[in-house]
Motif scaffolding. Structure first.
Motif, PDB file in Angstrom:
ATOM      1  N   ILE A 103      25.805  46.687  22.806  1.00 19.55           N
ATOM      2  CA  ILE A 103      26.831  47.174  21.875  1.00 19.55           C
ATOM      3  C   ILE A 103      28.246  46.867  22.358  1.00 19.55           C
ATOM      4  CG2 ILE A 103      25.403  48.953  20.805  1.00 19.55           C
ATOM      5  CD1 ILE A 103      26.665  50.995  22.702  1.00 19.55           C
ATOM      6  N   LYS A 104      28.432  46.639  23.655  1.00 19.38           N
ATOM      7  CA  LYS A 104      29.737  46.210  24.161  1.00 19.38           C
ATOM      8  C   LYS A 104      29.554  45.629  25.558  1.00 19.38           C
ATOM      9  CE  LYS A 104      30.965  50.945  25.552  1.00 19.38           C
ATOM     10  NZ  LYS A 104      31.942  52.046  25.393  1.00 19.38           N
ATOM     11  N   ALA A 105      30.542  44.806  25.942  1.00 21.21           N
ATOM     12  CA  ALA A 105      30.432  44.149  27.251  1.00 21.21           C
ATOM     13  C   ALA A 105      31.814  43.909  27.836  1.00 21.21           C
ATOM     14  CB  ALA A 105      29.684  42.830  27.111  1.00 21.21           C
ATOM     15  N   HIS A 106      31.841  43.885  29.144  1.00 18.74           N
ATOM     16  CA  HIS A 106      33.076  43.672  29.900  1.00 18.74           C
ATOM     17  C   HIS A 106      32.720  42.695  31.014  1.00 18.74           C
ATOM     18  CE1 HIS A 106      37.045  44.763  31.457  1.00 18.74           C
ATOM     19  NE2 HIS A 106      36.513  44.942  32.647  1.00 18.74           N
ATOM     20  N   HIS A 107      33.181  41.427  30.876  1.00 21.84           N
ATOM     21  CA  HIS A 107      32.718  40.368  31.773  1.00 21.84           C
ATOM     22  C   HIS A 107      33.749  40.010  32.840  1.00 21.84           C
ATOM     23  CE1 HIS A 107      29.573  39.846  28.790  1.00 21.84           C
ATOM     24  NE2 HIS A 107      30.463  39.576  27.867  1.00 21.84           N
ATOM     25  N   TRP A 108      34.459  41.005  33.360  1.00 23.41           N
ATOM     26  CA  TRP A 108      35.479  40.758  34.378  1.00 23.41           C
ATOM     27  C   TRP A 108      34.865  40.778  35.780  1.00 23.41           C
ATOM     28  CZ3 TRP A 108      41.189  41.875  33.747  1.00 23.41           C
ATOM     29  CH2 TRP A 108      41.579  41.713  32.409  1.00 23.41           C
ATOM     30  N   PRO A 109      35.186  39.785  36.611  1.00 25.45           N
ATOM     31  CA  PRO A 109      34.712  39.814  38.004  1.00 25.45           C
ATOM     32  C   PRO A 109      35.113  41.111  38.694  1.00 25.45           C
ATOM     33  CG  PRO A 109      35.679  37.681  37.482  1.00 25.45           C
ATOM     34  CD  PRO A 109      35.973  38.568  36.315  1.00 25.45           C
ATOM     35  N   GLY A 110      34.163  41.704  39.391  1.00 25.77           N
ATOM     36  CA  GLY A 110      34.423  42.938  40.114  1.00 25.77           C
ATOM     37  C   GLY A 110      34.181  44.195  39.314  1.00 25.77           C
TER      38      GLY A 110
ATOM     39  N   GLU B 126      22.984  55.961  25.966  1.00 31.66           N
ATOM     40  CA  GLU B 126      23.317  54.582  26.302  1.00 31.66           C
ATOM     41  C   GLU B 126      22.878  54.215  27.717  1.00 31.66           C
ATOM     42  OE1 GLU B 126      27.322  54.249  23.469  1.00 31.66           O
ATOM     43  OE2 GLU B 126      27.510  54.215  25.668  1.00 31.66           O
ATOM     44  N   LEU B 127      22.685  52.921  27.902  1.00 29.47           N
ATOM     45  CA  LEU B 127      22.319  52.360  29.197  1.00 29.47           C
ATOM     46  C   LEU B 127      23.395  51.345  29.588  1.00 29.47           C
ATOM     47  CD1 LEU B 127      19.980  52.156  31.351  1.00 29.47           C
ATOM     48  CD2 LEU B 127      19.200  50.159  30.056  1.00 29.47           C
ATOM     49  N   VAL B 128      23.949  51.477  30.786  1.00 26.54           N
ATOM     50  CA  VAL B 128      24.992  50.559  31.256  1.00 26.54           C
ATOM     51  C   VAL B 128      24.472  49.784  32.457  1.00 26.54           C
ATOM     52  CG1 VAL B 128      27.383  50.315  31.980  1.00 26.54           C
ATOM     53  CG2 VAL B 128      26.727  52.236  30.502  1.00 26.54           C
ATOM     54  N   ILE B 129      24.539  48.465  32.355  1.00 26.94           N
ATOM     55  CA  ILE B 129      24.090  47.593  33.432  1.00 26.94           C
ATOM     56  C   ILE B 129      25.323  46.973  34.088  1.00 26.94           C
ATOM     57  CG2 ILE B 129      22.700  45.576  34.061  1.00 26.94           C
ATOM     58  CD1 ILE B 129      21.059  47.856  32.904  1.00 26.94           C
TER      59      ILE B 129
ATOM     60  N   ALA C 255      32.118  43.923  36.047  1.00 23.76           N
ATOM     61  CA  ALA C 255      31.335  43.455  34.908  1.00 23.76           C
ATOM     62  C   ALA C 255      30.215  44.428  34.543  1.00 23.76           C
ATOM     63  CB  ALA C 255      30.740  42.079  35.214  1.00 23.76           C
ATOM     64  N   LYS C 256      30.042  44.639  33.237  1.00 26.96           N
ATOM     65  CA  LYS C 256      28.988  45.539  32.771  1.00 26.96           C
ATOM     66  C   LYS C 256      28.664  45.233  31.309  1.00 26.96           C
ATOM     67  CE  LYS C 256      32.350  49.137  31.556  1.00 26.96           C
ATOM     68  NZ  LYS C 256      32.794  50.534  31.778  1.00 26.96           N
ATOM     69  N   VAL C 257      27.426  45.556  30.931  1.00 27.49           N
ATOM     70  CA  VAL C 257      26.982  45.457  29.539  1.00 27.49           C
ATOM     71  C   VAL C 257      26.380  46.804  29.162  1.00 27.49           C
ATOM     72  CG1 VAL C 257      25.582  44.197  27.861  1.00 27.49           C
ATOM     73  CG2 VAL C 257      26.442  43.010  29.890  1.00 27.49           C
ATOM     74  N   THR C 258      26.784  47.326  27.996  1.00 29.99           N
ATOM     75  CA  THR C 258      26.317  48.634  27.532  1.00 29.99           C
ATOM     76  C   THR C 258      25.332  48.441  26.386  1.00 29.99           C
ATOM     77  OG1 THR C 258      28.431  49.620  28.154  1.00 29.99           O
ATOM     78  CG2 THR C 258      27.037  50.880  26.638  1.00 29.99           C
TER      79      THR C 258
END
Length: 209
Positions: free
Chosen positions: A114-121, A202-205, A123-126
């Motif tokens: 449903i959302k993602a943040h691909h920044w080094p240091g 939600e699950l956050v990786i 990074a996560k996908v929800t």
């Protein structure tokens, strides 16, 4: 509107035209181009940095539907050579493509990204669960992601019927995406799942490459 060269061309150097160069403060200028290889910050991805001629581009943003290049010096109007910082572009592309791979892996197990943040240091996908969502361990996600990387699937880019850009790898489904990506999954090299966190439903990786 600025032509977005980074959508369909992975070239790191391009001849462009400087249309505007406006001082924002004593050390920062806002530059608009006719076309740009610089990816602006957005879609979960940091901006490209680099150079316009010998002037540093320190940040690239989308502002009022216009791509603005923030520089540390003034540029004359007219022709300039745009050069992307190759190391930063490659790293951001690896992170963004890795986020897509994690999305594909978990979708097969009943989790929808449903959302993602691909920044080094950081990074996560929800994900949000659907029926019969499976519980996965950090180790199993790691293994599944890196099995997929070894297949070295090629990146595919297309425009859907609504005119939106989509990115896929090999036979995997497309995701709507305006970011930059590796040419094939082998370029990611390795994905490390650092943490799995449950937040209500939600699950956050959390991951790194």
């Amino acid at each position: 509107m600025t032509v977005q060269l980074y959508f369909n061309d992975s070239a790191l150097v391009a001849e462009v035209q400087v249309l505007k160069c406006i001082a924002r403060d004593e050390q920062t200028y806002a530059v608009a181009l006719d076309a740009t290889p610089f990816h602006p910050q957005g879609g979960g991805q940091p901006s490209d940095i680099g150079w316009l001629d010998n002037v540093c581009v320190t940040h690239t943003i989308m502002e009022n539907d216009e791509i603005i290049h923030l520089t540390n010096g003034c540029l004359p109007l007219g022709k300039a050579i745009a050069r992307i910082d190759e190391d930063a572009r490659i790293l951001h592309s690896r992170y963004h493509s890795a986020g897509h791979i994690i999305g594909h892996i978990l979708e097969k197990e009943g989790w929808v990204p449903i959302k993602a943040h691909h920044w080094p240091g950081e990074a996560k996908v929800t994900f949000s669960p659907i029926e019969q969502a499976q519980e996965l361990t950090l180790e199993s996600i790691n293994e599944l992601c890196n099995q997929l990387i070894t297949k070295n699937l090629a990146c595919r880019i297309s425009m859907n019927k609504d005119g939106f850009r989509e990115v896929g790898f090999g036979p995997l489904p497309f995701y709507a995406c305006g970011g930059t990506h590796v040419n094939s999954l082998g370029e990611i090299k390795n994905i490390v799942i650092e943490k799995i966190k449950r937040k209500k439903a939600e699950l956050v990786i959390y991951y790194k490459v």
